[in-house]
Design a protein around this motif. Structure first.
Motif, PDB file in Angstrom:
ATOM      1  N   ASP A  29       0.617  -1.535   0.078  1.00 53.87           N
ATOM      2  CA  ASP A  29      -0.238  -0.773  -0.216  1.00 53.87           C
ATOM      3  C   ASP A  29       1.032   0.976  -0.190  1.00 53.87           C
ATOM      4  O   ASP A  29       1.939   1.035   0.891  1.00 53.87           O
ATOM      5  CB  ASP A  29      -0.704   0.033   1.704  1.00 53.87           C
ATOM      6  N   GLU A  30       0.433   2.304  -0.470  1.00 52.27           N
ATOM      7  CA  GLU A  30       1.229   3.580  -0.489  1.00 52.27           C
ATOM      8  C   GLU A  30       0.703   4.266   0.709  1.00 52.27           C
ATOM      9  O   GLU A  30      -1.025   4.631   0.589  1.00 52.27           O
ATOM     10  CB  GLU A  30       1.393   4.454  -1.390  1.00 52.27           C
ATOM     11  N   MET A  31       1.037   4.888   1.718  1.00 53.55           N
ATOM     12  CA  MET A  31       0.711   5.370   2.951  1.00 53.55           C
ATOM     13  C   MET A  31       0.092   6.599   2.808  1.00 53.55           C
ATOM     14  O   MET A  31       1.446   7.083   1.838  1.00 53.55           O
ATOM     15  CB  MET A  31       1.569   5.418   4.305  1.00 53.55           C
ATOM     16  N   LYS A  32      -0.538   7.380   2.631  1.00 53.94           N
ATOM     17  CA  LYS A  32      -1.080   8.538   2.734  1.00 53.94           C
ATOM     18  C   LYS A  32      -0.785   9.705   4.187  1.00 53.94           C
ATOM     19  O   LYS A  32      -1.029  10.863   3.921  1.00 53.94           O
ATOM     20  CB  LYS A  32      -1.985   8.974   1.201  1.00 53.94           C
ATOM     21  N   TYR A  33      -1.468   8.624   5.013  1.00 48.78           N
ATOM     22  CA  TYR A  33      -1.534   9.782   6.367  1.00 48.78           C
ATOM     23  C   TYR A  33      -0.204   9.467   7.546  1.00 48.78           C
ATOM     24  O   TYR A  33      -0.009   8.280   7.237  1.00 48.78           O
ATOM     25  CB  TYR A  33      -2.665   9.494   6.686  1.00 48.78           C
TER      26      TYR A  33
ATOM     27  N   ILE B 296      -5.755   9.014  15.042  1.00 46.18           N
ATOM     28  CA  ILE B 296      -5.490  10.395  13.927  1.00 46.18           C
ATOM     29  C   ILE B 296      -4.772  10.396  13.131  1.00 46.18           C
ATOM     30  O   ILE B 296      -3.866   9.731  13.898  1.00 46.18           O
ATOM     31  CB  ILE B 296      -5.058  11.668  15.604  1.00 46.18           C
ATOM     32  N   GLY B 297      -5.241  10.917  12.222  1.00 41.50           N
ATOM     33  CA  GLY B 297      -4.781  10.682  10.816  1.00 41.50           C
ATOM     34  C   GLY B 297      -3.827  12.653  10.609  1.00 41.50           C
ATOM     35  O   GLY B 297      -4.794  13.108  10.298  1.00 41.50           O
ATOM     36  N   ILE B 298      -2.919  12.474  10.064  1.00 41.80           N
ATOM     37  CA  ILE B 298      -2.330  13.716   9.038  1.00 41.80           C
ATOM     38  C   ILE B 298      -1.756  13.863   7.915  1.00 41.80           C
ATOM     39  O   ILE B 298      -0.587  12.894   8.228  1.00 41.80           O
ATOM     40  CB  ILE B 298      -1.170  14.588  10.152  1.00 41.80           C
ATOM     41  N   LYS B 299      -2.386  13.987   6.793  1.00 43.37           N
ATOM     42  CA  LYS B 299      -1.460  13.353   5.976  1.00 43.37           C
ATOM     43  C   LYS B 299      -0.180  14.037   5.425  1.00 43.37           C
ATOM     44  O   LYS B 299       0.455  15.344   6.013  1.00 43.37           O
ATOM     45  CB  LYS B 299      -1.752  15.010   4.183  1.00 43.37           C
ATOM     46  N   PHE B 300       0.642  13.574   4.824  1.00 46.83           N
ATOM     47  CA  PHE B 300       2.024  13.254   4.779  1.00 46.83           C
ATOM     48  C   PHE B 300       2.739  14.412   4.147  1.00 46.83           C
ATOM     49  O   PHE B 300       3.541  14.903   4.763  1.00 46.83           O
ATOM     50  CB  PHE B 300       2.672  11.933   3.096  1.00 46.83           C
ATOM     51  N   GLU B 301       1.502  15.010   3.127  1.00 49.04           N
ATOM     52  CA  GLU B 301       2.326  16.198   2.417  1.00 49.04           C
ATOM     53  C   GLU B 301       1.983  17.395   3.783  1.00 49.04           C
ATOM     54  O   GLU B 301       3.602  18.147   3.647  1.00 49.04           O
ATOM     55  CB  GLU B 301       1.479  16.626   1.482  1.00 49.04           C
ATOM     56  N   TYR B 302       1.700  17.484   4.846  1.00 51.15           N
ATOM     57  CA  TYR B 302       1.616  18.258   6.040  1.00 51.15           C
ATOM     58  C   TYR B 302       2.806  18.055   6.520  1.00 51.15           C
ATOM     59  O   TYR B 302       3.312  18.632   7.020  1.00 51.15           O
ATOM     60  CB  TYR B 302       0.405  18.389   6.823  1.00 51.15           C
TER      61      TYR B 302
END
Length: 231
Positions: free
Chosen positions: A47-51, A107-113
């Motif tokens: 999988d590609e993690m996004k969070y 609780i998730g935070i997007k990788f981009e942030y």
């Protein structure tokens, strides 16, 4: 997975685990709350993690699986644990499976942030390092259990690990809908695990009624497991 739009609940878990202290900058507006049901897969190999996830409620099972379908148990995660740290730092795909054992909140935070605001944050990076060192220890410990100990001891370690909740209290009954899957996780055959369960029943340590296992004697189970837990 379901996104929970409940600011009050999100703030409750942020305060409970002092999550704001993980960052030097304010990341509150980038935090989202997600719910995973019992048995739901949170992520799987490739999988590609996004969070980047902060696990705040419930219990997670972490394991690997070969192309032939054989699986190896690595650990059980209790709050506060994190997911996505290795994938964030190495920019790689997921290397293991993570399932929710009961209703879990993350609780998730997007990788981009994370990359924009916290990637060079020394406070956040120290938090990541502490968690990576703990994961290294648990993987090493699980490898020792899986390679060096007989199934009876591994099964005792499994029962003790899965029977402790997020508050470290013990649950005396464990649902067992699939003994074959449990045997696979422990690197055993269904027949071998069945013999071990029968022996532990005869010793008065557990009781198995095919849908659940009741732990009758925690002290004897602890002696079998020693200091080795999948945690």
């Amino acid at each position: 997975m379901k996104k929970i739009n409940d600011k009050e609940l999100l703030n409750y878990y942020k305060e409970k685990f002092n999550i704001d202290s993980i960052f030097s900058v304010d990341m509150n507006k980038h935090m989202e709350l997600f719910k995973f049901e019992r048995g739901e897969c949170i992520c799987k190999t490739n999988d590609e993690m996004k969070y980047f996830y902060l696990h705040v409620k419930g219990k997670l099972k972490v394991y690997t699986m070969s192309d032939s379908g054989k699986s190896v148990l690595l650990r059980f995660n209790k709050p506060l644990s994190i997911l996505g740290d290795v994938e964030l730092l190495n920019e790689q795909l997921v290397k293991c499976y993570v399932d929710s054992l009961d209703e879990s909140l993350l609780i998730g935070i997007k990788f981009e942030y994370i990359r924009e605001y916290a990637y060079n944050d020394p406070v956040f990076l120290r938090f990541i390092i502490r968690n990576l060192s703990f994961k290294l220890y648990t993987v090493s410990n699980a490898s020792s259990i899986n390679l060096l100990y007989p199934l009876e001891n591994r099964f005792a370690s499994y029962l003790l690990s899965i029977s402790s909740d997020e508050n470290n209290s013990r649950v005396s009954e464990i649902k067992t809908n699939n003994l074959g899957e449990m045997a696979n996780l422990l690197g055993s055959s269904y027949r071998h695990l069945s013999r071990v369960i029968k022996n532990l029943e005869m010793a008065g340590i557990i009781k198995n009624d095919k849908k659940r296992i009741a732990i009758l004697d925690f002290e004897k189970l602890k002696k079998l497991a020693g200091e080795n837990l999948y945690e």
